[in-house]
Scaffold this active site. Structure first.
Site, PDB file in Angstrom:
ATOM      1  N   GLU A  47       0.849  -1.197   0.000  1.00 55.81           N
ATOM      2  CA  GLU A  47       0.000   0.000   0.000  1.00 55.81           C
ATOM      3  C   GLU A  47       0.882   1.244   0.000  1.00 55.81           C
ATOM      4  OE1 GLU A  47      -2.780   2.521   3.107  1.00 55.81           O
ATOM      5  OE2 GLU A  47      -2.664   0.344   3.367  1.00 55.81           O
ATOM      6  N   ARG A  51       0.348  10.405   0.576  1.00 52.95           N
ATOM      7  CA  ARG A  51       0.741  11.424   1.542  1.00 52.95           C
ATOM      8  C   ARG A  51       1.911  12.267   1.062  1.00 52.95           C
ATOM      9  NH1 ARG A  51       0.404   7.978   7.245  1.00 52.95           N
ATOM     10  NH2 ARG A  51      -1.468   6.788   6.698  1.00 52.95           N
ATOM     11  N   LYS A 135     -10.884  -2.070   6.825  1.00 50.04           N
ATOM     12  CA  LYS A 135      -9.686  -1.660   7.557  1.00 50.04           C
ATOM     13  C   LYS A 135     -10.136  -1.116   8.915  1.00 50.04           C
ATOM     14  CE  LYS A 135      -6.224   2.064   7.280  1.00 50.04           C
ATOM     15  NZ  LYS A 135      -5.575   3.021   6.363  1.00 50.04           N
TER      16      LYS A 135
END
Length: 217
Positions: A47, A51, A135
């Protein structure tokens, strides 16, 4: 692709290894050797979080150049994020939480979504929308393994990837739960190893993470 088919893809990805690395990458040049090290260590699902400005280029490079890697995108917040990640070659998407707009966008996207929840109410809302794989974020601050374990009986349909504050030491507490398929962790790709190009060190961290399979329920 309907929601059930996309959920099957998410489940397959979650079952590839005990840990999905959560990667914050500042320089796309690190992406390919990092991903190759993770795959060599037995960790194929990766993943890459949105950011940093380098994230989409990193996803694009891994998707194009790293055999065996299943690269996904994290920190997905909007329809624009989903579209950009899909264009870059991501094979799954992860969000820290959900909003009506993001869920509508996911319905209209071919990219399978692993949405984030922190409460039982959020989990129930997503179950109504057809999501069975979620998640749990932020895992440790939100209540940790005890809270997630308490959901197993009243919400038996759901399976989770807890992420947030998890380490190699605490991962077994989560992986031993019957409703956990994998955990997400940033410890496999620490910034110092990325910046120094310590790909052997990252491969070793991946190999250690694969051994966590022995503690899984």
């Amino acid at each position: 692709m309907n929601i059930e088919t996309k959920q099957q893809h998410v489940e397959t990805t979650m079952r590839l290894a005990p840990v999905i690395p959560v990667v914050i990458i500042d320089d796309a040049r690190y992406a390919v050797p990092m991903a190759r090290a993770l795959v060599a260590g037995g960790i194929p699902a990766i993943e890459v979080t949105l950011r940093t400005p380098a994230a989409l280029d990193a996803i694009r490079a891994i998707a194009a150049e790293v055999e065996g890697a299943v690269v996904g995108v994290g920190t997905v917040l909007s329809a624009r994020d989903l579209h950009a990640a899909e264009q870059a070659g991501a094979r799954f998407a992860v969000s820290p939480g959900v909003s009506p707009g993001l869920l509508d966008a996911a319905d209209n996207s071919a990219l399978p979504l692993l949405p984030g929840v922190a409460t039982a109410g959020e989990a129930m809302t997503l179950l109504e929308r057809g999501y069975r794989h979620l998640k749990f974020f932020p895992a440790v601050p939100a209540g940790g393994a005890k809270l997630l374990g308490a959901w197993a009986s009243p919400l038996p349909q759901l399976r989770f990837c807890p992420t947030g504050g998890i380490s190699l030491t605490s991962a077994p507490d989560f992986l031993a739960l019957p409703n956990v398929l994998c955990v997400g962790g940033s410890w496999l790709t620490p910034s110092d190893k990325l910046k120094s190009g310590d790909w052997t060190g990252i491969e070793q961290l991946a190999r250690e993470a694969v051994l966590l399979k022995g503690v899984m329920a």
